[in-house]
Design an enzyme around this catalytic site. Structure first.
Site, PDB file in Angstrom:
ATOM      1  N   ASP A  89       0.859  -1.192   0.000  1.00 14.16           N
ATOM      2  CA  ASP A  89       0.000   0.000   0.000  1.00 14.16           C
ATOM      3  C   ASP A  89       0.892   1.238   0.000  1.00 14.16           C
ATOM      4  O   ASP A  89       0.949   2.012   0.958  1.00 14.16           O
ATOM      5  CB  ASP A  89      -0.938   0.008   1.196  1.00 14.16           C
ATOM      6  CG  ASP A  89      -2.133   0.930   0.991  1.00 14.16           C
ATOM      7  OD1 ASP A  89      -2.238   1.530  -0.109  1.00 14.16           O
ATOM      8  OD2 ASP A  89      -2.956   1.047   1.902  1.00 14.16           O
ATOM      9  N   ASN A 177      -8.193  -0.811   7.645  1.00 15.01           N
ATOM     10  CA  ASN A 177      -8.284   0.259   8.654  1.00 15.01           C
ATOM     11  C   ASN A 177      -8.433   1.644   8.038  1.00 15.01           C
ATOM     12  O   ASN A 177      -8.293   2.653   8.725  1.00 15.01           O
ATOM     13  CB  ASN A 177      -7.059   0.231   9.577  1.00 15.01           C
ATOM     14  CG  ASN A 177      -5.751   0.451   8.822  1.00 15.01           C
ATOM     15  OD1 ASN A 177      -5.733   0.536   7.595  1.00 15.01           O
ATOM     16  ND2 ASN A 177      -4.657   0.546   9.552  1.00 15.01           N
ATOM     17  N   HIS A 178      -8.720   1.713   6.741  1.00 12.23           N
ATOM     18  CA  HIS A 178      -8.951   3.011   6.111  1.00 12.23           C
ATOM     19  C   HIS A 178     -10.299   3.580   6.575  1.00 12.23           C
ATOM     20  O   HIS A 178     -11.251   2.832   6.803  1.00 12.23           O
ATOM     21  CB  HIS A 178      -8.915   2.881   4.587  1.00 12.23           C
ATOM     22  CG  HIS A 178      -7.550   2.518   4.080  1.00 12.23           C
ATOM     23  ND1 HIS A 178      -7.330   2.073   2.800  1.00 12.23           N
ATOM     24  CD2 HIS A 178      -6.336   2.538   4.684  1.00 12.23           C
ATOM     25  CE1 HIS A 178      -6.044   1.828   2.630  1.00 12.23           C
ATOM     26  NE2 HIS A 178      -5.422   2.097   3.763  1.00 12.23           N
ATOM     27  N   GLY A 322      -6.389   7.235  16.359  1.00 10.20           N
ATOM     28  CA  GLY A 322      -6.553   6.052  17.188  1.00 10.20           C
ATOM     29  C   GLY A 322      -7.228   4.968  16.382  1.00 10.20           C
ATOM     30  O   GLY A 322      -6.862   4.685  15.241  1.00 10.20           O
ATOM     31  N   MET A 324     -11.257   3.011  15.564  1.00 13.70           N
ATOM     32  CA  MET A 324     -12.626   3.374  15.217  1.00 13.70           C
ATOM     33  C   MET A 324     -13.362   3.990  16.415  1.00 13.70           C
ATOM     34  O   MET A 324     -13.687   3.318  17.384  1.00 13.70           O
ATOM     35  CB  MET A 324     -13.347   2.102  14.755  1.00 13.70           C
ATOM     36  CG  MET A 324     -14.752   2.286  14.270  1.00 13.70           C
ATOM     37  SD  MET A 324     -15.367   0.673  13.725  1.00 13.70           S
ATOM     38  CE  MET A 324     -17.033   1.112  13.276  1.00 13.70           C
ATOM     39  N   HIS A 345       2.290   6.430  13.393  1.00 14.93           N
ATOM     40  CA  HIS A 345       1.218   6.746  12.438  1.00 14.93           C
ATOM     41  C   HIS A 345      -0.153   6.509  13.022  1.00 14.93           C
ATOM     42  O   HIS A 345      -1.157   6.776  12.372  1.00 14.93           O
ATOM     43  CB  HIS A 345       1.398   5.944  11.156  1.00 14.93           C
ATOM     44  CG  HIS A 345       0.803   4.565  11.181  1.00 14.93           C
ATOM     45  ND1 HIS A 345       1.034   3.662  12.190  1.00 14.93           N
ATOM     46  CD2 HIS A 345      -0.020   3.927  10.300  1.00 14.93           C
ATOM     47  CE1 HIS A 345       0.381   2.544  11.937  1.00 14.93           C
ATOM     48  NE2 HIS A 345      -0.269   2.679  10.802  1.00 14.93           N
ATOM     49  N   GLY A 346      -0.211   5.983  14.233  1.00 13.71           N
ATOM     50  CA  GLY A 346      -1.506   5.715  14.849  1.00 13.71           C
ATOM     51  C   GLY A 346      -1.306   5.060  16.201  1.00 13.71           C
ATOM     52  O   GLY A 346      -0.235   5.152  16.806  1.00 13.71           O
ATOM     53  N   ALA A 347      -2.356   4.378  16.663  1.00 15.86           N
ATOM     54  CA  ALA A 347      -2.273   3.690  17.949  1.00 15.86           C
ATOM     55  C   ALA A 347      -1.554   2.353  17.813  1.00 15.86           C
ATOM     56  O   ALA A 347      -0.775   1.968  18.690  1.00 15.86           O
ATOM     57  CB  ALA A 347      -3.673   3.473  18.515  1.00 15.86           C
ATOM     58  N   GLY A 348      -1.779   1.636  16.727  1.00 20.67           N
ATOM     59  CA  GLY A 348      -1.166   0.325  16.537  1.00 20.67           C
ATOM     60  C   GLY A 348      -2.018  -0.783  17.123  1.00 20.67           C
ATOM     61  O   GLY A 348      -2.623  -0.641  18.192  1.00 20.67           O
TER      62      GLY A 348
END
Length: 416
Positions: A89, A177-178, A322, A324, A345-348
């Site tokens: 991606d 997760n988009h 985070g 959803m 890039h996020g929570a993981g």
């Protein structure tokens, strides 16, 4: 260096990972306690550290196992790149804009806004019938699409059969997760935010180049053959064509992904004006978190692969979401060279999709997404907040990488 106590956290943000990398010749710096990095992820880190021309690795606090490479890795190489480290991606990332409207301006029921957005942004495997509607009404977007596709026939591997499909997928969300979200900050100001990548065209380009890399002789004895690398030059300074081909196609796919996010953002803004006429927007924050960049650190020109990580140079704005319904952070980079000026890039994730489906019930999903306008069905159960790390803790772990600009609360969420 040993793990030391931190004035606010469990560990120092500037230490290596010797016990996870026996015999490794490159520094690996952690922004997560070693106890929170499972064996599979540690093994993947060791495999990456063993690649040729490796300079160093920074591990972000959202780290978790990926496909041969941990998500949440910043990989610095000298004149080399591993296409599998970037992944399929290419250019996956986020875009966010702040609106002049506030939460008080919203209708009580957000379902109509969600339906309007879903009518113009296909999700999952869906795509536009021909191309995104905004291309028909906005001349600037038509021009930019034409400019992007003027380079399509120059791609170095044959993906000609996907040209029409990629146009139809431009401005579509994809799956996993988009997401698209409507959020509010602590002052009540509204934010629009979305997360997407390069869809099928990025996957096709990546897979062909990964296959080419595996056939190169210097990749014959790697600990994980999937991590095959392209080298820039040989000992005489001659450039390898495979390197040039991959970097050329990679940058096109990154441009495609960023443009696709802009198309989606413009599309949902246009729809939102039906419900909130007259608002203005801030300049967009558009940041990749699955990409390659050529940057200078340690007085060297390095190839930096951020796999699930954002650039966080001094003063640079970024987005760290985070899961959803759990909100997000807008952050400003502190320019920490030890992390190659990066952040998470996020929570993981803390569990795989299959584990999440086995662990949680529909009642759990309803409870954990209470108050958020979103899908509440088994199709998104693997994206339940409980399958992810605690975002506030992840932000705390990287206090020397970024400073918080705004904390966002999720009001509406569309999942791919």
């Amino acid at each position: 260096m040993d793990i030391k106590s931190h004035q606010n956290h469990l560990f120092s943000n500037k230490y290596g990972l010797p016990e996870a990398l026996p015999g490794a010749s490159v520094p690996v710096r952690l922004w997560s306690p070693l106890s929170e990095i499972d064996y599979s992820a540690q093994r993947q880190i060791r495999n990456v550290a063993a690649l040729p021309n490796m300079h160093g690795i920074a591990i972000m606090p959202d780290v978790h196992s990926g496909n041969s490479v941990t998500v949440g890795s910043v990989i610095a190489m000298r004149q080399a790149v591993s296409p599998a480290a970037v992944g399929v991606d290419i250019g996956c990332g986020m875009i966010a804009v702040k609106l002049s409207s506030t939460i008080a301006d919203l209708p009580a029921d957000l379902a109509d806004i969600r339906m309007a957005w879903e009518s113009v942004v296909p999700v999952g495997f869906a795509k536009h019938k021909t191309k995104a509607e905004i291309f028909k009404t906005d001349g600037f977007f038509r021009r930019d699409l034409k400019k992007l596709y003027s380079r399509f026939n120059q791609l170095r591997v044959d993906v000609s059969s996907l040209e029409k499909t990629s146009v139809r997928q431009c401005g579509t969300l994809g799956g996993g997760n988009h997401f698209i979200e409507l959020c509010a900050d602590g002052d009540g100001a509204l934010w629009l935010m979305l997360h997407s990548g390069s869809r099928g065209i990025g996957k096709a380009l990546a897979e062909q180049h990964i296959s080419r890399a595996r056939r190169l002789e210097w990749n014959s004895d790697l600990p994980d053959h999937n991590l095959a690398v392209f080298l820039h030059r040989d000992e005489t300074g001659h450039e390898f064509q495979e390197w040039n081909d991959y970097m050329h196609d990679l940058y096109w796919a990154q441009d495609y992904a960023a443009f696709s996010r802009e198309v989606m953002m413009a599309s949902i803004i246009e729809q939102l004006r039906v419900f909130l006429p007259g608002f203005s927007c801030s300049e967009a924050i558009n940041c990749h978190h699955n990409y390659v960049s050529e940057e200078r650190f340690d007085d060297l020109e390095l190839v930096i692969t951020r796999k699930g990580a954002i650039s966080a140079r001094h003063g640079e704005l970024g987005i760290i979401p985070g899961s959803m319904g759990t909100g997000a952070y807008i952050v400003r980079g502190l320019g920490n060279d030890a992390a190659y000026c990066s952040a998470s890039h996020g929570a993981g994730r803390v569990m795989s999709r299959s584990e999440a489906r086995q662990t949680f019930s529909m009642d759990d999903l309803l409870e954990q997404t209470a108050g958020v306008e979103c899908r509440k069905d088994r199709g998104v159960l693997d994206e339940i907040p409980g399958a992810y790390k605690n975002l506030d803790r992840v932000i705390d772990y990287q206090s020397d990488l970024v400073e918080v600009v705004a904390k966002l609360e999720t009001l509406l969420c569309i999942k791919g």
